[in-house]
Design an enzyme around this catalytic site. Structure first.
Site, short mmCIF file in Angstrom:
data_model
loop_
_atom_site.label_atom_id
_atom_site.label_comp_id
_atom_site.label_asym_id
_atom_site.label_seq_id
_atom_site.Cartn_x
_atom_site.Cartn_y
_atom_site.Cartn_z
N PRO A 145 0.83 -1.20 0.00
CA PRO A 145 0.00 0.00 0.00
C PRO A 145 0.87 1.26 0.00
CG PRO A 145 -0.64 -1.52 1.76
CD PRO A 145 0.66 -2.00 1.21
N GLU A 146 0.59 2.14 -0.92
CA GLU A 146 1.30 3.41 -0.98
C GLU A 146 0.33 4.52 -0.55
OE1 GLU A 146 4.38 3.85 -1.45
OE2 GLU A 146 5.10 2.03 -2.43
N HIS A 195 -5.34 -14.24 8.67
CA HIS A 195 -4.57 -13.02 8.43
C HIS A 195 -5.21 -11.77 9.03
CE1 HIS A 195 -1.85 -15.30 6.06
NE2 HIS A 195 -2.72 -15.55 5.10
N ARG A 248 1.40 -10.27 5.95
CA ARG A 248 2.82 -10.24 6.28
C ARG A 248 3.12 -9.60 7.63
NH1 ARG A 248 5.91 -9.32 0.74
NH2 ARG A 248 7.55 -10.01 2.13
#
Ligand SMILES: [Zn+2]
Length: 314
Positions: A35-36, A132, A150
């Site tokens: 994600p930016e 997750h 992650r």
């Protein structure tokens, strides 16, 4: 709240430089799902109205995220959400105490970061937490859930936006790209004395935030600037073109993000949609749309850079 938690946090923050570089984890940055700023801004825009005024009913932690929460989840219950804000790639959700007489951290809130693979969703009946799903905030407006395979993302309590740990983390950030205070003159001044390439300086994020790899490549192309140019060689007029190009590039990505938000978890989000219309990013060996020359790929600061040597001069 909780001095002990504060100390743990401090230690965790100081260990930040030992984290692996994104590319060494991802095996290349092509099609990076990280994600930016545009993804985070689209997330903020989609959640802010819905969360405003929501009352916290409970919270659930999954596996450890990048840093500990820093507060007992029970202490969040009864608080009401203020207006969700964004600074860089961080989101700040103010959570005010229910009773006005409660003097404990009236300015407190949660600082959230999506890390390398995180996404936030607010749903009425999201179902049980999956493998997750590492943070749930149950509110009167639905369940806010952080899904982050992650686990480089973070949800961290801070007694105020201007207190640590929030203040410490946000102090590292450069100017907001759309902040009027960031003028070409300021950008030019900030680049003086930098020994790196313009590409590496923008990626570093301490001059201006939000210039992720794909967006820097595109902005430099639009501005006609070679990514290998050394910072101090960039003239003021070129700084002006660069800033305008960066703003145009990010604005377009945010605009595209409105239609791709739902696909964040299984697609490449805004960056993926943006890449469909990229002029140089991911186009190695293809013809430059402007001059017909070949788009080249080089590696800078361990990230891929795409550019046209004809259109982007030193
Ligand atoms: Zn060209």
């Amino acid at each position: 709240m909780g001095q002990k938690d504060g100390e743990k946090w401090t230690a965790a923050v100081d260990s930040q430089p030992t984290l692996p570089k994104p590319d060494s984890l991802q095996g290349g940055d092509h099609n990076s799902p990280m994600p930016e700023l545009p993804e985070v801004e689209v997330t903020r825009a989609s959640l802010a109205d819905r969360l405003l005024g929501a009352e916290v009913r409970g919270a659930r932690l999954g596996k450890p995220l990048r840093w500990p929460l820093g507060v007992a989840t029970a202490q969040l219950v009864g608080r009401r959400a203020g207006l969700l804000q964004r600074r860089g790639k961080y989101l700040w959700l103010p959570l005010r105490p229910a009773a006005p007489s409660d003097e404990v951290a009236p300015e407190g809130g949660l600082l959230l970061h999506l890390g390398m693979s995180g996404s936030l969703n607010l749903a009425d009946a999201p179902g049980p937490a999956g493998v997750h799903d590492h943070f749930d905030l149950d509110t009167s407006r639905g369940l806010l859930r952080l899904t982050d395979p992650r686990r480089f993302g973070a949800v961290v309590w801070s007694d105020a936006l201007h207190s640590d740990p929030a203040a410490r983390l946000l102090s590292r950030l450069g100017a907001e790209p759309f902040d009027a205070a960031l003028t070409p003159l300021r950008l030019h001044a900030a680049l003086q004395g930098r020994k790196t390439s313009i590409k590496a300086a923008l990626l570093a994020g301490d001059i201006v935030v939000g210039a992720g790899n794909i967006y820097v490549s595109e902005a430099l192309f639009r501005a006609g600037i070679n990514p290998r140019l050394r910072c101090e060689q960039l003239s003021r007029p070129r700084c002006e073109r660069l800033l305008a190009a960066l703003r145009l590039t990010l604005a377009r990505a945010i605009e595209l993000g409105g239609s791709t938000l739902r696909d964040f978890k299984d697609a490449h989000g805004v960056a993926g949609a943006f890449q469909q219309e990229a002029l140089v990013y991911g186009r190695e060996g293809q013809a430059c749309g402007r001059c017909g020359g070949l788009v080249r790929r080089i590696v800078q600061a361990q990230r891929s850079t795409y550019f046209c040597a004809n259109c982007q001069r030193r």
